[in-house]
Enzyme design. Structure first.
Site, PDB file in Angstrom:
ATOM      1  N   THR A 144     -18.600 -16.226  29.937  1.00 41.73           N
ATOM      2  CA  THR A 144     -18.075 -15.360  28.888  1.00 41.73           C
ATOM      3  C   THR A 144     -18.871 -14.059  28.851  1.00 41.73           C
ATOM      4  O   THR A 144     -19.998 -13.985  29.348  1.00 41.73           O
ATOM      5  CB  THR A 144     -18.134 -16.060  27.522  1.00 41.73           C
ATOM      6  OG1 THR A 144     -19.458 -16.539  27.285  1.00 41.73           O
ATOM      7  CG2 THR A 144     -17.158 -17.230  27.473  1.00 41.73           C
ATOM      8  N   VAL A 169     -20.474 -11.760  26.594  1.00 40.38           N
ATOM      9  CA  VAL A 169     -21.792 -11.508  26.028  1.00 40.38           C
ATOM     10  C   VAL A 169     -22.850 -12.370  26.711  1.00 40.38           C
ATOM     11  O   VAL A 169     -23.955 -11.901  27.006  1.00 40.38           O
ATOM     12  CB  VAL A 169     -21.791 -11.753  24.505  1.00 40.38           C
ATOM     13  CG1 VAL A 169     -23.198 -11.605  23.930  1.00 40.38           C
ATOM     14  CG2 VAL A 169     -20.848 -10.782  23.812  1.00 40.38           C
ATOM     15  N   CYS A 170     -22.513 -13.626  26.975  1.00 40.58           N
ATOM     16  CA  CYS A 170     -23.462 -14.534  27.624  1.00 40.58           C
ATOM     17  C   CYS A 170     -23.845 -14.032  29.005  1.00 40.58           C
ATOM     18  O   CYS A 170     -25.010 -14.064  29.405  1.00 40.58           O
ATOM     19  CB  CYS A 170     -22.869 -15.940  27.725  1.00 40.58           C
ATOM     20  SG  CYS A 170     -22.393 -16.649  26.135  1.00 40.58           S
ATOM     21  N   THR A 171     -22.859 -13.553  29.749  1.00 37.09           N
ATOM     22  CA  THR A 171     -23.071 -13.098  31.122  1.00 37.09           C
ATOM     23  C   THR A 171     -23.714 -11.726  31.198  1.00 37.09           C
ATOM     24  O   THR A 171     -24.643 -11.502  31.993  1.00 37.09           O
ATOM     25  CB  THR A 171     -21.727 -13.074  31.880  1.00 37.09           C
ATOM     26  OG1 THR A 171     -21.160 -14.388  31.880  1.00 37.09           O
ATOM     27  CG2 THR A 171     -21.914 -12.600  33.316  1.00 37.09           C
TER      28      THR A 171
END
Length: 208
Positions: A86, A88-90
């Site tokens: 996803t 923001v996570c990446t």
């Protein structure tokens, strides 16, 4: 008339989903001083699916008990992300940890940096290996397959509105000898690694 009704129904559904997410965002934390090593829940080490190399795909062979992860004599930095692959996570949460991973170990006395998420260990492995080009010696990836640990710690959140189902709060923490010394609910993913590193350094200084 039907078109207007459908539009209204969609708007209501979006409002309900947004309200549910906002409600889930309130007061999700682990108290400083909590002993995480006593939990019977296990995490799964991220890994590829083994086909013909004879290695095991069984969960029992890749389980990481809390007594091992947060065992005596260990200082562990954990950052939790809602889901692999996803945005923001990446693009925001992981990269600063990649840049600062060596400092956690050389300047703050951290034994292991762990990226935690609710996912299966195979997609988590592929996210780390191919999308992030992660060095597993620098950052370990651990999966909470059934969201059991997140629920135990009251960190589970409903991301159904974003088609992700039940996942974990975005968080970070330092755990020393099994005891939580700092815990953060992350609002700004880009600044979290820097904040947690400073907390790790403070914990290391206090122990000396």
């Amino acid at each position: 008339m039907m078109k207007a009704a459908c539009s209204t129904g969609g708007s209501v559904a979006r409002q309900v989903a947004k309200r549910r997410i906002m409600e889930q965002m309130s007061v999700r934390t682990i108290s400083v001083g909590t002993d995480l090593s006593t939990s019977s829940v296990t995490w799964q080490a991220a890994r590829p699916w083994h086909m013909e190399d004879g290695a095991s795909n069984l969960a029992v062979d890749h389980a990481r008990p809390m007594s091992e992860v947060f065992g005596p004599g260990r200082t562990v930095a954990v950052f939790g992300v809602p889901a692999p692959f996803t945005g923001v996570c990446t693009n925001a949460h992981y990269p600063p940890y990649k840049a600062l991973a060596s400092e956690f170990k050389t300047k703050a006395g951290v034994d292991e940096v762990i990226c935690y998420t609710v996912a299966d260990p195979y997609s988590l492995y592929n996210w780390g290996q191919y999308a992030l080009e992660n060095d597993p010696d620098a950052i370990s990836f651990c999966a909470d397959v059934d969201c059991e640990w997140a629920k135990e710690q009251d960190l589970d959140r409903d991301y159904t509105g974003a088609s992700l189902g039940i996942r974990s709060e975005r968080f970070s923490m330092i755990v020393k000898d099994g005891i939580v010394t700092s815990f953060n609910v992350v609002d700004d993913a880009t600044k979290d690694a820097e904040l947690l590193l400073s907390q790790a350094k403070q914990a290391a200084a206090a122990a000396n």
